[in-house]
Design an enzyme around this catalytic site. Structure first.
Site, mmCIF file in Angstrom:
data_model
loop_
_atom_site.group_PDB
_atom_site.id
_atom_site.type_symbol
_atom_site.label_atom_id
_atom_site.label_comp_id
_atom_site.label_asym_id
_atom_site.label_seq_id
_atom_site.Cartn_x
_atom_site.Cartn_y
_atom_site.Cartn_z
ATOM 1 N N ASP A 133 0.836 -1.192 0.000
ATOM 2 C CA ASP A 133 0.000 0.000 0.000
ATOM 3 C C ASP A 133 0.877 1.251 0.000
ATOM 4 O O ASP A 133 2.025 1.219 0.453
ATOM 5 C CB ASP A 133 -0.893 0.037 1.242
ATOM 6 C CG ASP A 133 -1.894 -1.106 1.291
ATOM 7 O OD1 ASP A 133 -2.165 -1.697 0.237
ATOM 8 O OD2 ASP A 133 -2.394 -1.396 2.396
ATOM 9 N N LYS A 134 0.300 2.369 -0.441
ATOM 10 C CA LYS A 134 1.056 3.623 -0.545
ATOM 11 C C LYS A 134 1.749 3.979 0.774
ATOM 12 O O LYS A 134 2.914 4.385 0.788
ATOM 13 C CB LYS A 134 0.127 4.770 -0.966
ATOM 14 C CG LYS A 134 0.829 6.114 -1.082
ATOM 15 C CD LYS A 134 -0.104 7.184 -1.622
ATOM 16 C CE LYS A 134 -1.095 7.661 -0.589
ATOM 17 N NZ LYS A 134 -0.441 8.529 0.447
#
Length: 290
Positions: A133-134
């Site tokens: 995930d970012k």
């Protein structure tokens, strides 16, 4: 890629050999056939229906790799942990998306890797194996080319890529060691959020509490499956959201992103078949939080 055929594989078609012995996916074989690749046996062009003999020299030349419309090279610093002709392992910082999307069309790890490839004349596009995930930091496994990606993707689906995470969750878990086995699916009405639901896909998370503070716990996590947002959803489901994870109920008072870091990865190398094992410390903001 070039192989000398063992006598034990005599009688296999090229298609069977590539699938069964060299772990080619069907899509990869189709790409070689239809997109400008080449297959030769003993320097002579052959179709995938050709029957192999012991001692044959099989050559597969892959077609040129094409980049997607958002796959634009953008120079950026990359923390390279390991690199060879087949794989690249990065330490991804928090706040950087792995691949371009409508929300993050540029400035992603993919854009940075493509600029790195361009600088050093590496003729490939971006093939991520273990996406993060970012706002999750840590080890990111990238296959440099389609053959490496085909093998590593198969390993991942078979549960043979071992990833370990460390996270900070709110509160104290009743069981200091355990397994969360709860299916995860998309939350109704959202394109981003996931939730535990009976109609979701199987999701299994193993955890062990490393230490406890007054209001938080430091937890080691190992994934058995790899669903989107799995760790975040599972601990929120237990009532112990990750610190900083406001999407799933966590407070941002102490850290402004989910306190989650992939610190360890182990896998079999796609071509040398050696066991690869890497570990790194947590990102600075998580270290300060801990």
């Amino acid at each position: 890629m070039k192989w000398i055929i063992d006598h034990q594989h005599e009688g296999l078609t090229i298609h069977e050999y590539l699938q069964q012995v060299q772990a080619f996916s069907r899509s990869l074989i189709k790409s070689v056939i239809h997109d400008g690749g080449r297959i030769c046996v003993n320097d002579l062009p052959k179709t995938v229906r050709y029957l192999l003999c012991g001692g044959d020299e099989l050559l597969v030349v892959f077609p040129e790799e094409k980049k997607g419309p958002f796959m634009v090279p953008e120079g950026m610093p990359l923390s390279i942990i390991y690199e060879d002709k087949d794989v690249l392992i990065l330490d991804k910082p928090p706040g950087t998306a792995t691949i371009p999307s409508n929300l993050h069309p540029s400035g992603t790890i993919a854009n940075g890797v493509l600029a790195y490839y361009e600088k050093y004349d590496i003729p490939y596009t971006f093939h991520v194996v273990t996406r993060l995930d970012k706002d999750t930091s840590g080890l990111l496994l990238i296959a440099k080319h389609r053959y490496s990606h085909s093998i590593l993707s198969r390993s991942q689906k078979a549960g043979k890529i071992n990833r370990k995470y460390v996270c900070v969750v709110e509160g104290h878990l009743a069981d200091k060691k355990g397994t969360i086995n709860a299916p995860i699916g998309r939350k109704e009405g959202s394109i981003i959020e996931r939730t535990v639901t009976e109609t979701g896909k199987s999701a299994v998370t193993h955890y062990s509490v490393r230490q406890e503070g007054s209001a938080h716990s430091l937890v080691d996590v190992q994934l058995e499956t790899g669903r989107t947002h799995q760790i975040r959803v599972h601990f929120s489901y237990l009532g112990h959201s990750l610190a900083g994870d406001d999407l799933y109920g966590g407070s941002t008072a102490l850290i402004h992103r989910q306190a989650l870091h992939c610190y360890h990865i182990a896998f079999q190398h796609p071509t040398t078949k050696k066991n690869m094992d890497f570990s790194i410390p947590a990102a600075d903001d998580m270290t300060q939080l801990i």
